[in-house]
Design an enzyme around this catalytic site. Structure first.
Site, short mmCIF file in Angstrom:
data_model
loop_
_atom_site.label_atom_id
_atom_site.label_comp_id
_atom_site.label_asym_id
_atom_site.label_seq_id
_atom_site.Cartn_x
_atom_site.Cartn_y
_atom_site.Cartn_z
CB THR A 132 -0.91 0.02 1.24
OG1 THR A 132 -1.73 -1.17 1.23
CG2 THR A 132 -1.84 1.23 1.21
CE LYS A 207 -5.38 -1.96 2.27
NZ LYS A 207 -4.06 -2.56 2.28
CE LYS A 284 1.52 2.47 4.30
NZ LYS A 284 1.88 1.22 3.61
#
Length: 337
Positions: A132, A207, A284
């Site tokens: 990701t 995502k 993050k």
């Protein structure tokens, strides 16, 4: 070290690329994904070759010991660098922490090898990145890989370490139709739902949106479970109410942050919040959502508030940085009004 977990021999391996798979990045997620993939590939074809590579050599050795303990006849090699892993295999899967690591692995490791390979070898190579990361970085890396003659998809996952272990992950894939068709059978060995989201970068966009929802949900589930207990409710009963009502969500039904609240299940809170998705990684992801929201001029007020809370958790209780992000409950528990 088992003798069959051999050190890498470049000249020996290049002729086996077409029947070899390399997995780069053996963290909590990568370890379980690679174990599922290699196990199922070996069961289908005992002549398949496997290569693992991680920045921490002990992670590669631990994986090799575990895999070869289950499949002593398997052909597994340990690559010390991404270059070696690329030279060894036609299929390369990367599962890395974030954008900087992806840039380094591809620009300094994978791409130089692709440029040096004979054209037919480069054209037969498929790169699958399940990290990701920033969408713009993913698009640039994919463009570079494709310009080198290979194929690439971004295929981030949903389902956490639990899904990685069970082989029930969802893969959100970005790339061409042809590349999607080629990677689908590989990803299906690690997951149950393989969704083609669109062109390069689309899997990551999906995502990031999903994790934006998840990051917010995990906080409010922690708030509700804490509030309920302070109102005198049993956590198991309260979790049952939420999970069978309109508040039901993965953050409560699978990743509930309160020990003993999910009978018959073992979320990270039952292991002192170990073995899940680290709080620092959720921070993050919330940052990625904030960045793309700013770029697309899309308001995310709850996302921004959640990002700030995860930042406070890590700043004020650094021991929770590597714990599962449901440990935000522990932070809330100690927070004074």
């Amino acid at each position: 070290m088992r003798s069959s977990a051999r050190c890498f021999k470049a000249l020996e391996r290049i002729y086996l690329r077409h029947r070899s798979t390399s997995f780069i990045g053996l963290g909590h997620m990568g370890h379980e994904m690679a174990l599922n993939l290699f196990s199922k590939q070996f069961i289908k074809n005992v002549d398949t070759h496997f290569v693992v590579c991680d920045a921490i050599p002990d992670s590669s050795r631990a994986f090799a010991d575990k895999f070869l303990g289950q499949f002593p006849r398997a052909k597994l090699a340990i690559a010390s660098t991404p270059e070696e892993a690329t030279l060894a295999s036609q299929t390369i899967i990367t599962m890395l922490p974030s954008s900087p690591e992806v840039k380094t692995v591809y620009t300094e490791g994978i791409l130089p090898v692709l440029h040096k390979l004979p054209p037919e070898q480069a054209h037969g190579t498929l790169c699958i990145d399940s990290t990701t990361l920033d969408v713009s970085v993913a698009k640039q890396v994919a463009a570079d890989v494709i310009s080198a003659g290979a194929e690439m998809v971004d295929a981030p996952v949903s389902g956490g370490v639990t899904g990685a272990k069970a082989g029930t992950l969802s893969f959100l894939v970005g790339g061409s139709d042809a590349s999607f068709k080629r990677c689908e059978s590989i990803l299906s060995l690690m997951g149950q739902r393989i969704i083609h989201c669109g062109s390069s970068g689309s899997g990551l966009g999906a995502k990031i949106c999903n994790n934006l929802v998840l990051g917010v949900q995990q906080i409010v589930v922690g708030e509700a479970m804490l509030l309920g207990q302070r109102l005198g409710l049993d956590p198991g009963i309260l979790a049952g109410v939420i999970n069978s009502s309109t508040g039901g969500c993965w953050a409560s039904s699978v990743n509930n942050p309160v020990p003993s609240s999910l009978e018959g299940k073992s979320p990270p809170c039952e292991r002192d919040y170990e073995g899940g998705f680290a709080t620092v990684l959720m921070l993050k992801d919330m940052g990625l959502a904030k960045d793309v929201a700013e770029q697309s001029k899309s308001p995310i007020p709850l996302g921004e508030a959640a990002e700030e809370l995860y930042r406070q958790v890590i700043r004020e209780q650094p021991d929770l940085a590597r714990k599962d992000f449901s440990s935000v409950y522990r932070y809330l528990e100690k927070k004074k009004m």
